[in-house]
Design a protein around this motif. Structure first.
Motif, short mmCIF file in Angstrom:
data_model
loop_
_atom_site.label_atom_id
_atom_site.label_comp_id
_atom_site.label_asym_id
_atom_site.label_seq_id
_atom_site.Cartn_x
_atom_site.Cartn_y
_atom_site.Cartn_z
N ARG A 155 1.22 40.74 -31.06
CA ARG A 155 1.50 40.36 -29.68
C ARG A 155 0.20 40.22 -28.92
NH1 ARG A 155 3.55 44.82 -30.70
NH2 ARG A 155 5.71 44.14 -30.50
N VAL A 156 0.31 39.58 -27.75
CA VAL A 156 -0.84 39.48 -26.86
C VAL A 156 -0.40 39.88 -25.46
CG1 VAL A 156 -0.43 36.99 -26.55
CG2 VAL A 156 -2.64 37.97 -25.92
N LEU A 157 -1.14 40.81 -24.87
CA LEU A 157 -0.89 41.27 -23.51
C LEU A 157 -1.67 40.38 -22.55
CD1 LEU A 157 0.09 43.28 -21.35
CD2 LEU A 157 -1.86 44.74 -21.95
N THR A 158 -0.96 39.71 -21.65
CA THR A 158 -1.62 38.75 -20.77
C THR A 158 -0.89 38.59 -19.45
OG1 THR A 158 -2.23 36.41 -20.53
CG2 THR A 158 -0.41 36.89 -22.01
N SER A 159 -1.66 38.29 -18.43
CA SER A 159 -1.09 37.98 -17.11
C SER A 159 -1.06 36.47 -16.90
CB SER A 159 -1.95 38.64 -16.01
OG SER A 159 -3.27 38.10 -16.03
N GLY A 160 -1.24 35.71 -17.98
CA GLY A 160 -1.31 34.26 -17.83
C GLY A 160 -2.60 33.84 -17.13
N GLN A 161 -3.63 34.64 -17.33
CA GLN A 161 -4.98 34.38 -16.80
C GLN A 161 -5.06 34.34 -15.27
OE1 GLN A 161 -6.84 31.12 -19.13
NE2 GLN A 161 -7.58 32.79 -20.40
N LYS A 162 -4.13 35.00 -14.63
CA LYS A 162 -4.16 35.15 -13.17
C LYS A 162 -4.24 36.64 -12.83
CE LYS A 162 -3.59 30.73 -12.24
NZ LYS A 162 -4.65 29.92 -11.58
N VAL A 163 -4.43 36.93 -11.57
CA VAL A 163 -4.52 38.33 -11.15
C VAL A 163 -3.23 39.08 -11.45
CG1 VAL A 163 -4.83 39.88 -9.19
CG2 VAL A 163 -6.23 37.81 -9.36
#
Length: 229
Positions: free
Chosen positions: A143-151
């Motif tokens: 898996r990858v934990l991400t905010s979609g490259q936003k704050v």
């Protein structure tokens, strides 16, 4: 939908378990984005709490470009986690040009096996997130934990959707960053299957010159998120 709680202490981990969270990411020092928890904390949580524990492997705060010495520390910490019986590893390494350090990340993923491996929010600093996602699929990350490259993940929802389509069930997109009971359902509606939240509150401890606000995972906030999903 699964809820992962970022727990920064034994009490936070216990709160997550009692509130019904599906698993925890165990770390310390949330104020700097989290670092690897101590051996004592790891041992107590894994031995005494019946909840899947994923452990953050991050030797220091700051960027995700690591020296050879720091890389060795990370490998040693992964082995400790395996020996203690944790269920997953959360880590990741970048190159100075903000691309994934494929060679060293692969070493971490292989070392972590058979544990689950999450590439953490270092992903939000890569220049080409779609290319990076395909690299992680190739490397065997789970898996990858991400905010979609936003704050916040809510702001990054469009990219999260695109990444989820691109993933084609080969890797899980774990949305994280500012997720609360007020917006949790947005991610479920978008087709994501897992979310990550600290669900935290703070309490002031007046104890002389070292008085600080202590952050902890709040069971009421955790339950509120679970009620929404």
């Amino acid at each position: 939908m699964k809820l992962e709680i970022c727990a920064n202490s034994y009490q936070s981990a216990k709160n997550a378990l009692e509130a019904g969270a599906h698993r925890i990411e165990l770390c310390q020092e949330l104020s700097v984005g989290g670092i690897t928890p101590s051996y004592g904390l790891l041992k107590k949580v894994i031995e005494e709490l019946d909840i899947p524990v994923f452990v953050l492997i991050r030797p220091r705060s700051g960027n995700f470009v690591y020296s050879d010495d720091e890389f060795q520390i990370m490998k040693n910490d992964i082995q400790v986690c395996k020996d203690l019986g944790c269920k997953g590893i959360v880590s990741g390494i970048l190159k100075p040009d903000d691309t994934i350090d494929v060679e060293r990340t692969k070493i971490l993923i292989d070392l972590a096996k058979p544990l689950s491996f999450t590439f953490h929010r270092a992903f939000d600093e890569v220049k080409n997130p779609k290319e990076a996602l395909l690299q992680l699929v190739e490397l065997g990350a789970d898996r990858v934990l991400t905010s979609g490259q936003k704050v916040t993940a809510e702001e990054g929802l469009e990219l999260l959707k695109e990444l989820n389509v691109l993933a084609e069930n080969r890797i899980t997109i774990l949305a994280g960053g500012g997720i609360t009971s007020k917006n949790a359902n947005l991610f479920k509606e978008a087709g994501l299957t897992e979310i990550h939240a600290s669900a935290s509150s703070t309490k002031k401890v007046n104890d002389g010159m070292f008085s600080v606000a202590i952050t902890f995972s709040d069971p009421m906030k955790i339950k509120a998120i679970l009620d929404e999903i």
